[in-house]
Design a protein around this motif. Structure first.
Motif, PDB file in Angstrom:
ATOM      1  N   ALA A 194      38.475  42.477  39.535  1.00 12.00           N
ATOM      2  CA  ALA A 194      38.141  42.016  38.185  1.00 12.00           C
ATOM      3  C   ALA A 194      38.840  42.876  37.135  1.00 12.00           C
ATOM      4  O   ALA A 194      39.300  42.368  36.113  1.00 12.00           O
ATOM      5  CB  ALA A 194      36.634  42.020  37.983  1.00 12.00           C
ATOM      6  N   LEU A 195      38.899  44.184  37.392  1.00 12.39           N
ATOM      7  CA  LEU A 195      39.612  45.062  36.452  1.00 12.39           C
ATOM      8  C   LEU A 195      41.105  44.730  36.398  1.00 12.39           C
ATOM      9  O   LEU A 195      41.710  44.761  35.330  1.00 12.39           O
ATOM     10  CB  LEU A 195      39.412  46.528  36.848  1.00 12.39           C
ATOM     11  CG  LEU A 195      38.040  47.122  36.578  1.00 12.39           C
ATOM     12  CD1 LEU A 195      37.958  48.538  37.135  1.00 12.39           C
ATOM     13  CD2 LEU A 195      37.744  47.126  35.091  1.00 12.39           C
ATOM     14  N   GLN A 196      41.688  44.414  37.539  1.00 10.94           N
ATOM     15  CA  GLN A 196      43.107  44.055  37.591  1.00 10.94           C
ATOM     16  C   GLN A 196      43.358  42.752  36.816  1.00 10.94           C
ATOM     17  O   GLN A 196      44.354  42.614  36.126  1.00 10.94           O
ATOM     18  CB  GLN A 196      43.585  43.898  39.045  1.00 10.94           C
ATOM     19  CG  GLN A 196      43.674  45.202  39.798  1.00 10.94           C
ATOM     20  CD  GLN A 196      44.691  46.152  39.164  1.00 10.94           C
ATOM     21  OE1 GLN A 196      45.684  45.753  38.565  1.00 10.94           O
ATOM     22  NE2 GLN A 196      44.403  47.443  39.308  1.00 10.94           N
ATOM     23  N   ILE A 197      42.443  41.800  36.957  1.00 17.67           N
ATOM     24  CA  ILE A 197      42.577  40.526  36.224  1.00 17.67           C
ATOM     25  C   ILE A 197      42.485  40.787  34.721  1.00 17.67           C
ATOM     26  O   ILE A 197      43.247  40.225  33.928  1.00 17.67           O
ATOM     27  CB  ILE A 197      41.512  39.507  36.680  1.00 17.67           C
ATOM     28  CG1 ILE A 197      41.785  39.070  38.115  1.00 17.67           C
ATOM     29  CG2 ILE A 197      41.441  38.312  35.739  1.00 17.67           C
ATOM     30  CD1 ILE A 197      40.675  38.242  38.729  1.00 17.67           C
ATOM     31  N   GLY A 198      41.596  41.678  34.331  1.00 22.11           N
ATOM     32  CA  GLY A 198      41.432  42.013  32.916  1.00 22.11           C
ATOM     33  C   GLY A 198      42.647  42.698  32.338  1.00 22.11           C
ATOM     34  O   GLY A 198      42.929  42.586  31.136  1.00 22.11           O
TER      35      GLY A 198
ATOM     36  N   THR B 263      24.973  40.826  39.452  1.00 20.58           N
ATOM     37  CA  THR B 263      26.252  41.432  39.113  1.00 20.58           C
ATOM     38  C   THR B 263      26.776  42.245  40.285  1.00 20.58           C
ATOM     39  O   THR B 263      26.068  42.511  41.250  1.00 20.58           O
ATOM     40  CB  THR B 263      26.089  42.363  37.897  1.00 20.58           C
ATOM     41  OG1 THR B 263      25.261  43.459  38.282  1.00 20.58           O
ATOM     42  CG2 THR B 263      25.470  41.628  36.723  1.00 20.58           C
ATOM     43  N   VAL B 264      28.021  42.644  40.158  1.00 22.06           N
ATOM     44  CA  VAL B 264      28.621  43.503  41.183  1.00 22.06           C
ATOM     45  C   VAL B 264      27.860  44.818  41.277  1.00 22.06           C
ATOM     46  O   VAL B 264      27.591  45.329  42.360  1.00 22.06           O
ATOM     47  CB  VAL B 264      30.115  43.746  40.866  1.00 22.06           C
ATOM     48  CG1 VAL B 264      30.706  44.763  41.822  1.00 22.06           C
ATOM     49  CG2 VAL B 264      30.892  42.445  40.927  1.00 22.06           C
TER      50      VAL B 264
ATOM     51  N   SER C 250      35.685  43.843  44.720  1.00 20.19           N
ATOM     52  CA  SER C 250      35.536  42.765  43.729  1.00 20.19           C
ATOM     53  C   SER C 250      35.623  43.322  42.318  1.00 20.19           C
ATOM     54  O   SER C 250      36.268  42.729  41.439  1.00 20.19           O
ATOM     55  CB  SER C 250      34.200  42.047  43.910  1.00 20.19           C
ATOM     56  OG  SER C 250      34.142  41.432  45.157  1.00 20.19           O
ATOM     57  N   TYR C 251      34.985  44.450  42.101  1.00 24.87           N
ATOM     58  CA  TYR C 251      35.012  45.069  40.777  1.00 24.87           C
ATOM     59  C   TYR C 251      36.441  45.496  40.420  1.00 24.87           C
ATOM     60  O   TYR C 251      36.900  45.277  39.298  1.00 24.87           O
ATOM     61  CB  TYR C 251      34.066  46.267  40.749  1.00 24.87           C
ATOM     62  CG  TYR C 251      33.979  46.943  39.409  1.00 24.87           C
ATOM     63  CD1 TYR C 251      33.414  46.290  38.323  1.00 24.87           C
ATOM     64  CD2 TYR C 251      34.473  48.229  39.230  1.00 24.87           C
ATOM     65  CE1 TYR C 251      33.339  46.908  37.083  1.00 24.87           C
ATOM     66  CE2 TYR C 251      34.394  48.844  37.998  1.00 24.87           C
ATOM     67  CZ  TYR C 251      33.834  48.182  36.925  1.00 24.87           C
ATOM     68  OH  TYR C 251      33.770  48.795  35.708  1.00 24.87           O
ATOM     69  N   GLN C 252      37.151  46.079  41.383  1.00 24.69           N
ATOM     70  CA  GLN C 252      38.537  46.492  41.134  1.00 24.69           C
ATOM     71  C   GLN C 252      39.435  45.281  40.884  1.00 24.69           C
ATOM     72  O   GLN C 252      40.318  45.335  40.033  1.00 24.69           O
ATOM     73  CB  GLN C 252      39.057  47.324  42.311  1.00 24.69           C
ATOM     74  CG  GLN C 252      38.436  48.696  42.385  1.00 24.69           C
ATOM     75  CD  GLN C 252      38.847  49.468  43.639  1.00 24.69           C
ATOM     76  OE1 GLN C 252      39.264  48.886  44.630  1.00 24.69           O
ATOM     77  NE2 GLN C 252      38.682  50.787  43.580  1.00 24.69           N
TER      78      GLN C 252
END
Length: 137
Positions: free
Chosen positions: A131-135, A2-3, A127-129
């Protein structure tokens, strides 16, 4: 992985490289420490690193850790300095056996390793940020 796992493993690398930089800094700052000939010379510090949970098949990587600090030779090197206040009756004093070029090479390697692990943390954070934007979309 995971990230968060990447950040965790890279942070263990950051810790080891920081301790390596600290050890090299100590060595460089004490390379001109003079002792009398009947005393032990300053002993250089060397970081001994090992893989964390090495040999554990259930773990998919836990990074690295400092196993300990190895000390250099306490014999040092004898230098003829008859005017030095710590000189023995033969005019000798004891300096640590530390090579500046070797220490500077180690410092560069430790700095580059630290920078590489810091870059991994930055990329994982990005990458985590993302992913949050995509969510959120």
């Amino acid at each position: 992985m995971t990230v968060f796992g990447a950040i965790g493993i890279a942070s263990t690398g950051l810790t080891v490289y920081r301790k390596w930089i600290d050890a090299v800094s100590d060595n460089l700052s004490n390379m001109n420490t003079v002792r009398s000939t009947n005393e032990a010379a300053y002993q250089a510090k060397y970081v001994v690193a090992e893989a964390a949970n090495y040999g554990n098949d259930t773990d998919d990587g836990a990074g690295v850790r400092v196993q300990g600090i190895a000390l250099g030779d306490a014999e040092g090197r004898m230098v003829y300095e008859p005017d030095h206040p710590l000189a023995d009756e033969g005019g000798y004093v004891k300096y640590p056996d530390i090579d500046m070029s070797s220490q500077m090479t180690q410092l560069i390697m430790a700095q580059r390793g630290y920078q590489a692990n810091a870059a991994v943390v930055d990329r994982a954070k990005e990458s985590y940020q993302a992913a949050l934007q995509i969510g959120r979309s």
